[in-house]
Design an enzyme around this catalytic site. Structure first.
Site, PDB file in Angstrom:
ATOM      1  N   CYS A   2       0.657  -0.872   0.412  1.00 22.80           N
ATOM      2  CA  CYS A   2      -0.171  -0.217  -0.248  1.00 22.80           C
ATOM      3  C   CYS A   2       0.777   1.608   0.581  1.00 22.80           C
ATOM      4  CB  CYS A   2      -0.949   0.248   0.981  1.00 22.80           C
ATOM      5  SG  CYS A   2      -1.946  -1.301   1.442  1.00 22.80           S
ATOM      6  N   ARG A  27       6.157  -1.023  -4.747  1.00 20.57           N
ATOM      7  CA  ARG A  27       5.979  -1.618  -3.891  1.00 20.57           C
ATOM      8  C   ARG A  27       5.144  -2.370  -4.252  1.00 20.57           C
ATOM      9  NH1 ARG A  27       5.201   1.869   1.344  1.00 20.57           N
ATOM     10  NH2 ARG A  27       6.966   3.036   1.506  1.00 20.57           N
ATOM     11  N   TRP A  76      -3.061  -2.698  -1.801  1.00 19.96           N
ATOM     12  CA  TRP A  76      -1.916  -4.412  -1.503  1.00 19.96           C
ATOM     13  C   TRP A  76      -3.372  -4.982  -1.359  1.00 19.96           C
ATOM     14  CZ3 TRP A  76       1.005  -8.105   1.556  1.00 19.96           C
ATOM     15  CH2 TRP A  76       1.156  -9.667   0.834  1.00 19.96           C
ATOM     16  N   ASN A 102      -3.433   2.448   5.006  1.00 22.61           N
ATOM     17  CA  ASN A 102      -2.619   1.326   5.174  1.00 22.61           C
ATOM     18  C   ASN A 102      -1.811   0.855   5.713  1.00 22.61           C
ATOM     19  OD1 ASN A 102       0.156  -0.128   3.999  1.00 22.61           O
ATOM     20  ND2 ASN A 102       1.649   1.777   4.075  1.00 22.61           N
ATOM     21  N   GLY A 103      -2.275  -0.290   5.787  1.00 19.68           N
ATOM     22  CA  GLY A 103      -2.091  -1.284   7.306  1.00 19.68           C
ATOM     23  C   GLY A 103      -2.820  -1.988   8.014  1.00 19.68           C
ATOM     24  N   GLU A 485      20.863 -17.083  -0.604  1.00 21.37           N
ATOM     25  CA  GLU A 485      20.324 -15.423  -0.969  1.00 21.37           C
ATOM     26  C   GLU A 485      19.832 -15.964  -2.383  1.00 21.37           C
ATOM     27  OE1 GLU A 485      18.614 -12.527  -0.458  1.00 21.37           O
ATOM     28  OE2 GLU A 485      19.396 -11.639  -2.413  1.00 21.37           O
ATOM     29  N   LYS A 489      15.972 -15.192  -4.504  1.00 23.91           N
ATOM     30  CA  LYS A 489      16.578 -14.405  -5.581  1.00 23.91           C
ATOM     31  C   LYS A 489      15.415 -15.221  -6.495  1.00 23.91           C
ATOM     32  CE  LYS A 489      16.995 -11.708  -4.645  1.00 23.91           C
ATOM     33  NZ  LYS A 489      16.945 -11.164  -3.858  1.00 23.91           N
ATOM     34  N   GLU A 492      11.375 -15.692  -6.189  1.00 25.40           N
ATOM     35  CA  GLU A 492      11.048 -15.052  -5.972  1.00 25.40           C
ATOM     36  C   GLU A 492      10.356 -13.771  -7.071  1.00 25.40           C
ATOM     37  OE1 GLU A 492      12.140 -11.790  -4.100  1.00 25.40           O
ATOM     38  OE2 GLU A 492      14.122 -11.946  -4.567  1.00 25.40           O
ATOM     39  N   HIS A 508      21.827 -36.171   4.280  1.00 29.37           N
ATOM     40  CA  HIS A 508      21.060 -35.741   5.564  1.00 29.37           C
ATOM     41  C   HIS A 508      19.640 -36.058   5.067  1.00 29.37           C
ATOM     42  CE1 HIS A 508      24.391 -36.651   7.766  1.00 29.37           C
ATOM     43  NE2 HIS A 508      24.992 -35.349   7.110  1.00 29.37           N
ATOM     44  N   LYS A 603       7.146  -4.284  -1.747  1.00 27.35           N
ATOM     45  CA  LYS A 603       8.385  -4.210  -1.684  1.00 27.35           C
ATOM     46  C   LYS A 603       8.854  -3.838  -0.424  1.00 27.35           C
ATOM     47  CE  LYS A 603      13.238  -2.836  -3.018  1.00 27.35           C
ATOM     48  NZ  LYS A 603      14.030  -3.366  -3.120  1.00 27.35           N
TER      49      LYS A 603
HETATM   50  C1  F6R Z   1      13.964 -10.254  -1.271  1.00 32.30           C
HETATM   51  C2  F6R Z   1      13.944  -8.594  -0.879  1.00 32.30           C
HETATM   52  C3  F6R Z   1      12.980  -9.395   0.379  1.00 32.30           C
HETATM   53  C4  F6R Z   1      13.503  -7.715   1.833  1.00 32.30           C
HETATM   54  C5  F6R Z   1      13.036  -8.277   2.803  1.00 32.30           C
HETATM   55  C6  F6R Z   1      13.228  -6.560   4.031  1.00 32.30           C
HETATM   56  O1  F6R Z   1      14.737  -9.700  -2.912  1.00 32.30           O
HETATM   57  O2  F6R Z   1      13.600  -7.924  -1.291  1.00 32.30           O
HETATM   58  O3  F6R Z   1      13.255 -10.227   1.559  1.00 32.30           O
HETATM   59  O4  F6R Z   1      14.912  -8.274   1.823  1.00 32.30           O
HETATM   60  O5  F6R Z   1      11.614  -7.162   2.578  1.00 32.30           O
HETATM   61  O6  F6R Z   1      13.408  -5.200   3.248  1.00 32.30           O
HETATM   62  P1  F6R Z   1      14.485  -4.328   4.316  1.00 32.30           P
HETATM   63  O7  F6R Z   1      15.363  -4.764   3.869  1.00 32.30           O
HETATM   64  O8  F6R Z   1      13.347  -3.440   3.766  1.00 32.30           O
HETATM   65  O9  F6R Z   1      13.999  -4.616   5.421  1.00 32.30           O
END
Ligand code: F6R
Length: 608
Positions: A2, A27, A76, A102-103, A485, A489, A492, A508, A603
């Site tokens: 949002c 976002r 969202w 938002n919330g 990580e 990537k 997602e 295991h 985001k």
């Molecule tokens: C993955 C990604 C998320 C953020 C997570 C934390 O590519 O971007 O896993 O890393 O939502 O977000 P921040 O760093 O903004 O607290």
């Protein structure tokens, strides 16, 4: 997640709202809407599901949508499916009040049954309950709007999160603004004022902002701002300016932000050298921060998703260079269940956005205990950076793609800088000997070489990753941290079920998942474990896996697939992650997906 923009006192309100909403698109959202009022008896509410361009088209088709004040929102979905009825602004049944939110209002059902049992609701949202309730107190109880809003804010349970901007048709030049846990900022213009979820949503109009705190009601008029606490206490606050180049958030010639952001990593490394490592290579870090950290007995690194992964990598640098015990925790877990804490804890929050609700929940608790804290973030004056005792910037520039790339490497580099500075402060020889400045220069060039080999990454992605349902990244120690990580990537943005495993753990249990042509990618950058990971890869190959290697040069042989320049073992993730970012990008691209805006993701995750 949002986004909110509001403006009052500007004839360009419709454009300002649309531009603001566009800059919040990153976002993640599934519908959008605006309400504008021209103060001459005309007002307009337009909402659409899907992208902002649908909203823009609807506004254009309507022809005369204009106003001098208004509110806009990208939603969202949390309560109720994405639909026009559920999109914001929500409004009262008499069409007098309009609200963006938002919330999550945790006690909305209770408010609904206690005060609004006779009201016909048009949406399934918790937000509509709030706007109908303001209307109820104004119309039935003859309260003025400000008092009604305050009454409603006091009735909302404290575990709820909200950023609200309310408009009243009868006071069309006024925005009623309040927040708890969710981000919101006031923007100060010349003869007009604004409210927005972040500085970027207003930066095209102004670079002067005013913070608002939880449990404050702010009345925003074109030429005046007044802030009061929910208890009625008047507050004075100084504005601040944010130094941000609005064009840094443009995609330029790139097809997707993610590719641009991957390519920016060498420049970010060089920027960090110039910000933190001057000529003599001794890190420039605030002394009060180092004092505070040096007197602690345990560093707790807190983060979510990619930021958590950046913490896992840096834990080793902190322990090796400072000798202080360091542990890394997922914020949403730590907020509700954490290990027995040491006597003198110091908390490091990692957050690209500086707004993540899960991390803020931990920070709120840390502040209650008056424990010292640092936020390492990409967003100056973000909520986490304002609320922690200290803050350091990662200088990565706006990160727009949902999948985080340059923020991950910048977070690792800044933590290495901090670890060196702290170790030197504590007289640790290992920290003095750590040639970080030189290493970051080598890394910047190494990143450049990797990003220059895009064709090769695209080929590998097409050959190995485009078809299978599953894929595995494996490694030990530092390489395992990067495997986590790399897998995040890939999953997602390409929706391949990818996992990062400690390679020794495969046999295991997990090796049972290996089938013919399952991709298994080995990360090999550490001397002590290189041979072991190679054996683990062999074990999967002999069960049919299609194996690939990402290897540091001094450990490489001629059959390896991707060979990386040699760097200090504490910093190898800064290079080994880059090919994995590109593999994820090209896999997603090859499947024709929206690389920057993967499904179901936002985001900035501003609800818990
Ligand atoms: C993955 C990604 C998320 C953020 C997570 C934390 O590519 O971007 O896993 O890393 O939502 O977000 P921040 O760093 O903004 O607290």
């Amino acid at each position: 997640m949002c986004g909110i923009v509001g403006v009052t006192g500007n004839k360009r309100s419709v454009n300002i709202l649309l531009n603001g909403l566009k800059s919040l698109e990153y976002r993640g959202y599934d519908s959008a809407g605006i309400y504008v009022n021209d103060q001459e008896g005309h007002d307009y509410l337009v909402k659409r599901t899907g992208r902002i361009k649908n909203l823009e088209q609807a506004i254009n088709e309507q022809g005369d949508v204009h106003g001098t004040a208004g509110i806009g929102h990208t939603r969202w979905a949390t309560h109720g499916e994405p639909s026009e009825a559920n999109a914001h602004p929500q409004f009262s049944n008499d069409d007098r009040f309009y609200l963006v939110h938002n919330g999550v209002i945790e006690n909305y059902q209770q408010l609904k049954s206690e005060y609004l049992a006779d009201v016909d609701f048009k949406s399934q949202t918790d937000t509509e309950v709030i706007v109908q309730l303001v209307d109820r107190f104004v119309v039935n109880n003859h309260m003025d709007t400000r008092s009604a809003m305050l009454k409603v804010l006091r009735l909302i349970s404290s575990d709820s999160s909200y950023a609200f901007v309310l408009m009243d048709r009868q006071q069309p030049d006024t925005l009623f603004v309040a927040k708890n846990k969710s981000p919101l900022l006031i923007g100060l213009g010349d003869g007009y004022n604004m409210a927005g979820s972040d500085a970027m949503s207003m930066i095209k109009e102004t670079n002067r902002f005013m913070e608002l705190e939880d449990h404050e009601l702010v009345i925003v008029k074109p030429d005046h701002i007044s802030i009061t606490s929910f208890d009625g206490e008047e507050k004075k606050r100084q504005p601040f300016t944010v130094d941000m180049d609005p064009s840094a958030a443009d995609k330029g010639a790139y097809p997707f932000y993610m590719l641009k952001e991957i390519d920016e990593q060498p420049a970010v490394m060089r920027r960090l050298v110039s910000e933190y490592l001057p000529a003599d290579g001794k890190p420039q870090v605030e002394d009060a921060l180092l004092e505070s950290m040096a007197s602690s007995d345990h560093l707790y690194i807190i983060g979510a998703g990619t930021s958590y992964h950046a913490g896992l990598v840096a834990q080793r640098a902190f322990e090796k260079l400072t000798g202080i015990h360091t542990s890394v925790h997922i914020s949403s877990e730590f907020a509700y269940e954490h290990p027995l804490l040491s006597e003198k804890p110091f908390f490091i929050f990692l957050s690209q956005s500086g707004e993540t609700a899960d991390s803020r929940e931990v920070l709120v608790n840390v502040k209650k205990h008056q424990w010292p804290s640092l936020t390492i973030t990409n967003v100056d004056k973000s909520t986490l950076s304002r609320e922690s005792s200290f803050s350091m910037l990662i200088y990565a520039g706006p990160e727009i793609a949902v999948a985080s790339t340059k923020a991950y490497t910048a977070q690792i580099a800044v933590q290495a800088i901090l670890a060196k500075a702290l170790g030197m402060k504590m007289g640790q020889q290992a920290a003095a000997d750590f040639a970080l400045k030189e290493q970051l220069a080598i890394i910047a060039n190494g990143m450049q070489a990797i990003t220059d080999s895009k064709d090769k990454m695209a080929e590998i992605a097409a050959h190995y990753l485009s078809k299978p349902r599953n894929a595995f990244y494996i490694g030990r120690g530092m390489d395992w941290s990067v495997a986590l990580e790399a897998a995040l990537k890939l999953k997602e943005i390409s929706y391949v079920q990818a996992e990062g495993f400690a390679s020794g753990e495969l046999k295991h249990g997990t090796i049972a998942l290996i089938e013919n042509r399952t991709p298994v990618i080995g990360l090999i950058t550490q001397d002590r474990t290189a041979g072991l990971t190679r054996s683990n890869l062999e074990e999967t190959a002999s069960r049919g896996a299609a194996t690939l290697t990402i290897v540091s040069r001094h450990l490489a042989n001629e059959d390896d697939n991707i060979v990386l320049p040699d760097v200090d073992p504490l910093l190898t993730p800064l290079l080994s992650v880059v090919p994995t970012q590109l593999l994820a990008y090209y896999t997603s691209l090859g499947k024709g997906l929206d690389v920057d805006r993967p499904r179901n993701l936002a985001k900035s995750v501003t609800v818990q």
